[in-house]
Structure formats: structure tokens, C-alpha cells
Scaffold this motif. Structure first.
Motif, PDB file in Angstrom:
ATOM      1  N   TYR A 161      54.943 -23.788 -12.987  1.00  0.00           N
ATOM      2  CA  TYR A 161      56.120 -22.780 -13.083  1.00  0.00           C
ATOM      3  C   TYR A 161      56.742 -22.831 -14.391  1.00  0.00           C
ATOM      4  CZ  TYR A 161      55.894 -22.396  -7.946  1.00  0.00           C
ATOM      5  OH  TYR A 161      55.534 -22.175  -6.655  1.00  0.00           O
ATOM      6  N   TYR A 162      56.446 -24.012 -15.339  1.00  0.00           N
ATOM      7  CA  TYR A 162      57.177 -23.685 -16.558  1.00  0.00           C
ATOM      8  C   TYR A 162      56.725 -22.661 -17.601  1.00  0.00           C
ATOM      9  CZ  TYR A 162      58.966 -25.215 -21.155  1.00  0.00           C
ATOM     10  OH  TYR A 162      59.682 -25.195 -22.331  1.00  0.00           O
ATOM     11  N   ARG A 163      57.670 -22.181 -18.217  1.00  0.00           N
ATOM     12  CA  ARG A 163      57.160 -21.150 -19.087  1.00  0.00           C
ATOM     13  C   ARG A 163      57.723 -21.389 -20.517  1.00  0.00           C
ATOM     14  NH1 ARG A 163      54.721 -20.228 -15.596  1.00  0.00           N
ATOM     15  NH2 ARG A 163      54.750 -18.879 -13.882  1.00  0.00           N
ATOM     16  N   PRO A 164      56.755 -21.633 -21.531  1.00  0.00           N
ATOM     17  CA  PRO A 164      57.238 -21.869 -22.700  1.00  0.00           C
ATOM     18  C   PRO A 164      57.838 -21.128 -23.836  1.00  0.00           C
ATOM     19  CG  PRO A 164      54.609 -21.847 -22.791  1.00  0.00           C
ATOM     20  CD  PRO A 164      55.328 -21.559 -21.408  1.00  0.00           C
ATOM     21  N   MET A 165      58.868 -20.119 -23.233  1.00  0.00           N
ATOM     22  CA  MET A 165      59.381 -19.153 -24.216  1.00  0.00           C
ATOM     23  C   MET A 165      60.837 -19.201 -24.352  1.00  0.00           C
ATOM     24  SD  MET A 165      56.228 -17.611 -23.637  1.00  0.00           S
ATOM     25  CE  MET A 165      56.338 -16.616 -22.107  1.00  0.00           C
ATOM     26  N   PRO A 166      61.465 -18.835 -25.529  1.00  0.00           N
ATOM     27  CA  PRO A 166      62.685 -19.102 -25.444  1.00  0.00           C
ATOM     28  C   PRO A 166      63.563 -18.543 -24.294  1.00  0.00           C
ATOM     29  CG  PRO A 166      61.989 -18.831 -27.537  1.00  0.00           C
ATOM     30  CD  PRO A 166      60.933 -18.808 -26.703  1.00  0.00           C
ATOM     31  N   ASP A 167      63.086 -17.223 -24.014  1.00  0.00           N
ATOM     32  CA  ASP A 167      64.021 -16.322 -22.952  1.00  0.00           C
ATOM     33  C   ASP A 167      63.541 -16.690 -21.581  1.00  0.00           C
ATOM     34  OD1 ASP A 167      61.481 -15.226 -23.363  1.00  0.00           O
ATOM     35  OD2 ASP A 167      62.024 -13.402 -23.778  1.00  0.00           O
ATOM     36  N   SER A 168      62.579 -17.628 -21.418  1.00  0.00           N
ATOM     37  CA  SER A 168      62.285 -17.822 -19.901  1.00  0.00           C
ATOM     38  C   SER A 168      62.440 -19.388 -19.810  1.00  0.00           C
ATOM     39  CB  SER A 168      61.002 -17.212 -19.605  1.00  0.00           C
ATOM     40  OG  SER A 168      59.846 -17.431 -20.461  1.00  0.00           O
TER      41      SER A 168
ATOM     42  N   VAL B 249      62.808 -23.529 -15.830  1.00  0.00           N
ATOM     43  CA  VAL B 249      63.099 -25.109 -15.115  1.00  0.00           C
ATOM     44  C   VAL B 249      64.127 -25.068 -13.990  1.00  0.00           C
ATOM     45  CG1 VAL B 249      64.040 -27.305 -16.004  1.00  0.00           C
ATOM     46  CG2 VAL B 249      62.577 -26.089 -17.468  1.00  0.00           C
ATOM     47  N   ARG B 250      65.236 -24.027 -14.298  1.00  0.00           N
ATOM     48  CA  ARG B 250      66.116 -23.831 -13.083  1.00  0.00           C
ATOM     49  C   ARG B 250      65.429 -23.525 -11.949  1.00  0.00           C
ATOM     50  NH1 ARG B 250      70.987 -20.102 -14.958  1.00  0.00           N
ATOM     51  NH2 ARG B 250      69.418 -18.580 -14.735  1.00  0.00           N
ATOM     52  N   PHE B 251      64.591 -22.784 -12.055  1.00  0.00           N
ATOM     53  CA  PHE B 251      63.522 -22.236 -10.879  1.00  0.00           C
ATOM     54  C   PHE B 251      62.951 -23.487 -10.156  1.00  0.00           C
ATOM     55  CE2 PHE B 251      59.718 -21.190  -8.422  1.00  0.00           C
ATOM     56  CZ  PHE B 251      60.073 -20.070  -7.818  1.00  0.00           C
ATOM     57  N   ILE B 252      62.566 -24.384 -10.982  1.00  0.00           N
ATOM     58  CA  ILE B 252      61.869 -25.523 -10.640  1.00  0.00           C
ATOM     59  C   ILE B 252      62.995 -26.612  -9.687  1.00  0.00           C
ATOM     60  CG2 ILE B 252      60.901 -27.900 -11.197  1.00  0.00           C
ATOM     61  CD1 ILE B 252      59.431 -26.180 -13.666  1.00  0.00           C
ATOM     62  N   MET B 253      64.202 -26.549 -10.431  1.00  0.00           N
ATOM     63  CA  MET B 253      64.971 -27.385 -10.034  1.00  0.00           C
ATOM     64  C   MET B 253      65.772 -26.823  -8.741  1.00  0.00           C
ATOM     65  SD  MET B 253      65.331 -30.203 -11.727  1.00  0.00           S
ATOM     66  CE  MET B 253      66.833 -30.946 -11.387  1.00  0.00           C
TER      67      MET B 253
ATOM     68  N   GLY C 221      60.653 -29.220  -6.536  1.00  0.00           N
ATOM     69  CA  GLY C 221      60.609 -29.329  -8.062  1.00  0.00           C
ATOM     70  C   GLY C 221      61.397 -30.215  -8.611  1.00  0.00           C
ATOM     71  N   TRP C 222      62.655 -30.091  -8.008  1.00  0.00           N
ATOM     72  CA  TRP C 222      63.844 -31.134  -8.563  1.00  0.00           C
ATOM     73  C   TRP C 222      63.134 -32.791  -8.538  1.00  0.00           C
ATOM     74  CZ3 TRP C 222      65.416 -34.962  -5.272  1.00  0.00           C
ATOM     75  CH2 TRP C 222      64.907 -34.864  -3.958  1.00  0.00           C
ATOM     76  N   PHE C 223      62.335 -32.963  -7.260  1.00  0.00           N
ATOM     77  CA  PHE C 223      62.045 -34.452  -7.070  1.00  0.00           C
ATOM     78  C   PHE C 223      60.590 -34.756  -8.277  1.00  0.00           C
ATOM     79  CE2 PHE C 223      58.787 -37.058  -4.762  1.00  0.00           C
ATOM     80  CZ  PHE C 223      59.685 -38.321  -5.026  1.00  0.00           C
TER      81      PHE C 223
END
Ligand code: HEM
Length: 380
Positions: free
Chosen positions: A64-71, A76-80, A86-88
């Protein structure tokens, strides 16, 4: 059934030396360990266990991680908040990285104070020091990925430190940043190093470290040059392996508990125009961060480079033949003083630029770690 098994073995043997591999594995498994092998000898394998944890949880985070400044921050908020567990998974990964350093420190202390770095294990130690350097920098590259205020500004400070290196500093800083300041280019570079370069280096060097350790066998407590083949110690399988299993299970329980009770925070999204007050690096960089404050930039960087260089060369500098703690007072004293200095500078770094209460009185701890009452003039 047995006939089928034998036929399959014969078939394989004609194509691959199964017998030789079996013999190698069985020799390794039954190799006796030195009599003093203890629970302290499980820190290295626990570090391998954490490497596996980091790889598995890291791969899951990459989904789920996206390595771009705008995402990046939003992913990470989506993961959490939205991705199942995801949080775990993020908790296991973030806490795992911190415990990795703790375990490596314990492993270094164990091998140092038992004199295990001495001839013929100098290379095992040197490869170990490289692994420690990678583990420390691994955390630094991972810190930027959530793209929050803390990660943005800690990376800004960290790359400033790299920029102060003599001769190559300016170019090195530009190489890290991919420009003049932390931005999208920096994020891409840190991401590639974090998910590809360092994992391969860590796994490759760990394999080399373990091969070297196995080739020499664990160090006994005999003097250098007088080592006898261990007799009477416990065999690796099943005794030591079971001990490691117990330690793995306890550690995993601990890691899961901590990750559930204290999931890592996300903070606020990175804002290049809003410098927060007193940004600090991860705890294991605090001694370096604090030490740099007492010296002009170049001198500070040179001083900070001294301990890793001495550490790397230590097996060649300490030529004494004794391994026992009590019989090598100088290296033991140097080891203890180094640990104390790291603790003192780490604590000064932790408390610097904060307000503390001591014996009922309030103090502001300044940049240099000196506690001052509000009426005192600040340090120049
Ligand atoms: C990812 C990092 C590392 C891993 C996975 C690792 C793994 C291991 C393992 C499994 C052993 C054998 C069991 C034990 O002594 O715990 C070992 C031995 C050893 N390690 Fe490491 N290690 C790492 C980092 C280091 C570091 C940072 C140093 C020192 C600077 C170091 C120095 C040594 C030495 C000298 C031995 C031989 C011990 C003996 O013969 O008694 N290792 N390592």
C-alpha cells in the motif's frame, strides 16, 4: 514406501550431490559448541529473526505504500486506518527496527567482553561492524518514508551532517538529496536504498558473517593460539537450537505486545515551510547528534568518525592473547568507558532543549545539555 524413497534419492543423487549436502548439514548440526555457550549467545540469531520480521512486514507494507511526496503520507495513513491489520504490521516493522539496534548492541557487548573478535575471528568482527553500520543507516532511510514533519526535518538535519564531511561532503549531500533540499527526489532515493540496496546488503553480509562464524566455530575462552576443539559442550541441534526457539518465542510475544499497546504514530504531513522546534534523530543517533554540537562542523564530523574506525580496526589494535574479562583490564576499561560516554551523550541529546523538573525545581536544558533556571543567562 521405503523403496520409492530410495529410488527418488538415487534419481536426485545422479543429478545433484544430495548426499554431500546432507553430510554437510548433519556435520554442522552436530558440531559441539564450547562449554560456556549460554543464553548470551542467542543475540546473534535473534538479530537474524528480526531481519526476517523486517523483510516480511516490509513487503506487506510495500503493497500500500506510495513513495511520492503527494501520496506517501496518505498511503501510510491508509495503512494505519483502513488496511486490515495495517497498523499492526507497521508496528511490528517500526518496533522491529528499534529492537534490531538493541539486539546488535547486546551482541557487540557479548562478543567484545568475551574476546570473541580476536584471532582467527577478526573478519567475523569486521563484517559485523559493516552490518551494524548498515542497520543504523537502514533506520535513517526508513524514517523519511512516512513523509511527516518529524521524518522531513530529521532527514534535513541528517543530510546536513553528511554535508559536513571533508572533501566529499557537498557532493555526497547532493547525491543523497537529489537536489538542494529534501524533496521528491530524496524520497525516491531513500526508498530504493531502503527496500532494495540495504536489504540485499544486509542479507548477503549476514550470510557471510554466519559462514565465517561457522567456519571458525564459536570462540572458546582459551588464549589466542591455544584454542582447543570444544569437548563436552552441548551440540547445536537440538540443545542450542531449542534455546534459540525459546528466545524467539519470548521475543515475538514481546514485539507483538508492544506493537499492539504502542502502535507508531504518524504525526503531521511534512511541511517544508514550517520548521518544528527541536527536531531530534532516533535514539541511537543521539550520541552523535549531541557530540557534534560541541565542536566546529568539520572537527565534529572527524571526531564522530573516530569510534567506528577504531571499532573496525579493534581486533588488529588489541594484540593481547587473553580472552577472559579479568585478564585484559585495558580493553575492558576502554569498552566500559565507550558505553558510558555513549550513554552520557545520548542522555544529554535526549534532554537538550527540553524543560525538566529536578528536585521540585524547573529547568530549561539548553542546546549543550546544561540545565538552567529561567533567570540564568543562556550559554553563548
Ligand atoms: C545483522 C547483524 C548481525 C547478525 C545477524 C549476526 C549474527 C551472528 C550469529 C548468529 C552469531 C553466532 C551466535 C552468537 O554469537 O550470537 C554471531 C557471531 C559473531 N558475531 Fe555477529 N551478527 C551481527 C552483527 C555483528 C556485529 C555488529 C558484530 C561486532 C561488531 C558481530 C561480531 C560477531 C563475532 C565476533 C562473532 C563470533 C562470536 C564467537 O565466536 O563467539 N556481529 N553473529
Amino acid at each position: 514406501m521405503n523403496a520409492l524413497l530410495r529410488a527418488t534419492e538415487r534419481w536426485m543423487e545422479e543429478r545433484f550431490p544430495v548426499g554431500a549436502v546432507k553430510k554437510f548439514v548433519s556435520d554442522q548440526a552436530t558440531k559441539p559448541l564450547p562449554a560456556h555457550t549460554s543464553w548470551f549467545h542467542t543475540f546473534g540469531s535473534l538479530a537474524i529473526f528480526v531481519i526476517v520480521n523486517q523483510i516480511v512486514t516490509g513487503m506487506l507494507l510495500m503493497i500500500y505504500y506510495r513513495p511520492m511526496p503527494d501520496s506517501a503520507f496518505e498511503s501510510v495513513r491508509f495503512i494505519m486506518t483502513k488496511a486490515s491489520f495495517g497498523w499492526f504490521i507497521r508496528g511490528l516493522h517500526a518496533w522491529g527496527s528499534k529492537f534490531m539496534i538493541v539486539l546488535l548492541l547486546l551482541h557487540i557487548v557479548r562478543t567484545f567482553f568475551m574476546g570473541a573478535y580476536k584471532k582467527p575471528r577478526e573478519l567475523t568482527w569486521v563484517v559485523g561492524v559493516c552490518l551494524f553500520g548498515i542497520a543504523l543507516t537502514f533506520g535513517f532511510t526508513g524514517y523519511l518514508l512516512p513523509w511527516n514533519q518529524l521524518s522531513y526535518w530529521a532527514t534535513t538535519i541528517g543530510t546536513e551532517m553528511a554535508g559536513a564531511l571533508p572533501l566529499v561532503g557537498v557532493q555526497f549531500k547532493r547525491l543523497l538529496l537529489g537536489g538542494d533540499a529534501v524533496g521528491g527526489e530524496t524520497l525516491s532515493r531513500f526508498y530504493v536504498v531502503h527496500v532494495i540496496v540495504f536489504p540485499w546488503l544486509l542479507v548477503g553480509l549476514t550470510a557471510l558473517h554466519v559462514v565465517l562464524m561457522r567456519a571458525q566455530g564459536l570462540a572458546t575462552m582459551d588464549r589466542v593460539g591455544e584454542e582447543k576443539k570444544p569437548k563436552g559442550g552441548l551440540p547445536f541441534v537440538p540443545h542450542h537450537l531449542l534455546k534459540e526457539g525459546v528466545v524467539f518465542a519470548i521475543f515475538l510475544g514481546f514485539l507483538i505486545t508492544i506493537s499492539i499497546l504502542w502502535p507508531p504514530e504518524l504525526g503531521e504531513k511534512a511541511n517544508p515551510f514550517d520548521t518544528p522546534q527541536a527536531i531530534k534523530p532516533e535514539w541511537y543517533w543521539l550520541p552523535t547528534y549531541q557530540l557534534l554540537k560541541y565542536f566546529p562542523k568539520l572537527l565534529g564530523v572527524l571526531i564522530c568518525f573516530l569510534p567506528p574506525v577504531v571499532m573496525m580496526l579493534w581486533p588488529f589494535l588489541d594484540r593481547t592473547r587473553e580472552r577472559r574479562f579479568r585478564k585484559r583490564p585495558i580493553s575492558v576499561a576502554i569498552g566500559i568507558l565507550t558505553i558510558m560516554a555513549a550513554l552520557v551523550f545520548g542522555l544529554l541529546g535526549h534532554f537538550s532543549e527540553t524543560d525538566i523538573a529536578l528536585f521540585g525545581k524547573k529547568y530549561h536544558v539548553d542546546h549543550y545539555g546544561v540545565p538552567r533556571t529561567p533567570t540564568e543567562t543562556p550559554h553563548p
